[in-house]
Design a protein around this motif. Sequence first.
Motif, PDB file in Angstrom:
ATOM      1  N   ALA A  12       0.833  -1.208   0.000  1.00  8.31           N
ATOM      2  CA  ALA A  12       0.000   0.000   0.000  1.00  8.31           C
ATOM      3  C   ALA A  12       0.866   1.256   0.000  1.00  8.31           C
ATOM      4  O   ALA A  12       0.562   2.224  -0.696  1.00  8.31           O
ATOM      5  N   GLY A  13       1.939   1.225   0.758  1.00  7.97           N
ATOM      6  CA  GLY A  13       2.857   2.369   0.797  1.00  7.97           C
ATOM      7  C   GLY A  13       3.523   2.601  -0.551  1.00  7.97           C
ATOM      8  O   GLY A  13       3.651   3.742  -1.002  1.00  7.97           O
ATOM      9  N   MET A  18       3.875   5.625  -5.652  1.00  7.12           N
ATOM     10  CA  MET A  18       3.847   5.611  -7.116  1.00  7.12           C
ATOM     11  C   MET A  18       2.727   6.508  -7.642  1.00  7.12           C
ATOM     12  O   MET A  18       2.908   7.216  -8.634  1.00  7.12           O
ATOM     13  N   THR A  19       1.589   6.500  -6.987  1.00  7.44           N
ATOM     14  CA  THR A  19       0.470   7.347  -7.387  1.00  7.44           C
ATOM     15  C   THR A  19       0.845   8.817  -7.234  1.00  7.44           C
ATOM     16  O   THR A  19       0.569   9.623  -8.121  1.00  7.44           O
ATOM     17  N   GLN A  20       1.469   9.168  -6.135  1.00  8.74           N
ATOM     18  CA  GLN A  20       1.893  10.548  -5.909  1.00  8.74           C
ATOM     19  C   GLN A  20       2.903  10.985  -6.970  1.00  8.74           C
ATOM     20  O   GLN A  20       2.822  12.093  -7.498  1.00  8.74           O
ATOM     21  N   ASP A  21       3.843  10.102  -7.292  1.00 10.93           N
ATOM     22  CA  ASP A  21       4.837  10.412  -8.324  1.00 10.93           C
ATOM     23  C   ASP A  21       4.153  10.633  -9.671  1.00 10.93           C
ATOM     24  O   ASP A  21       4.513  11.548 -10.411  1.00 10.93           O
ATOM     25  N   ALA A  22       3.170   9.803  -9.997  1.00 11.93           N
ATOM     26  CA  ALA A  22       2.458   9.937 -11.271  1.00 11.93           C
ATOM     27  C   ALA A  22       1.688  11.246 -11.325  1.00 11.93           C
ATOM     28  O   ALA A  22       1.672  11.935 -12.354  1.00 11.93           O
ATOM     29  N   ILE A  23       1.055  11.631 -10.230  1.00 10.18           N
ATOM     30  CA  ILE A  23       0.310  12.895 -10.174  1.00 10.18           C
ATOM     31  C   ILE A  23       1.268  14.072 -10.345  1.00 10.18           C
ATOM     32  O   ILE A  23       0.980  15.010 -11.101  1.00 10.18           O
ATOM     33  N   GLU A  24       2.404  14.033  -9.670  1.00 13.32           N
ATOM     34  CA  GLU A  24       3.387  15.108  -9.788  1.00 13.32           C
ATOM     35  C   GLU A  24       3.926  15.201 -11.212  1.00 13.32           C
ATOM     36  O   GLU A  24       4.096  16.301 -11.746  1.00 13.32           O
ATOM     37  N   GLU A  25       4.171  14.071 -11.838  1.00  8.82           N
ATOM     38  CA  GLU A  25       4.676  14.063 -13.217  1.00  8.82           C
ATOM     39  C   GLU A  25       3.639  14.636 -14.181  1.00  8.82           C
ATOM     40  O   GLU A  25       3.979  15.404 -15.075  1.00  8.82           O
ATOM     41  N   ARG A  26       2.379  14.280 -13.990  1.00  4.93           N
ATOM     42  CA  ARG A  26       1.315  14.856 -14.838  1.00  4.93           C
ATOM     43  C   ARG A  26       1.228  16.358 -14.653  1.00  4.93           C
ATOM     44  O   ARG A  26       0.997  17.104 -15.601  1.00  4.93           O
ATOM     45  N   GLY A  27       1.418  16.832 -13.425  1.00  5.73           N
ATOM     46  CA  GLY A  27       1.411  18.267 -13.154  1.00  5.73           C
ATOM     47  C   GLY A  27       2.556  18.978 -13.860  1.00  5.73           C
ATOM     48  O   GLY A  27       2.361  20.033 -14.465  1.00  5.73           O
TER      49      GLY A  27
END
Length: 79
Positions: A12-13, A18-27
């Motif tokens: 889960a961690g 990975m989700t946070q990294d993907a969101i930051e990359e999309r930003g």
Amino acid sequence: MINSDGFGELIAGIETEMTQDAIEERGRLAVVLARIAGVVYAEAIAAGVPHVLAQQMATDYWAAEMHPGVIGVAVGDDE
């Protein structure tokens, strides 16, 4: 033997990170694309393209990059 709860928490961690990294990359990508769309508009205006057409060009670029399946974006009332 690994505790199954500990393994689930580990997974889960990793998933959250990975989700946070993907969101930051999309930003970051959105910011770069917005800058490029602004350059498309500014260069078109500098070349003498009328405002409405330059705006459409920048909008089309943005839409094509953000939604690759979109060919063009209708702006305004053509009816």
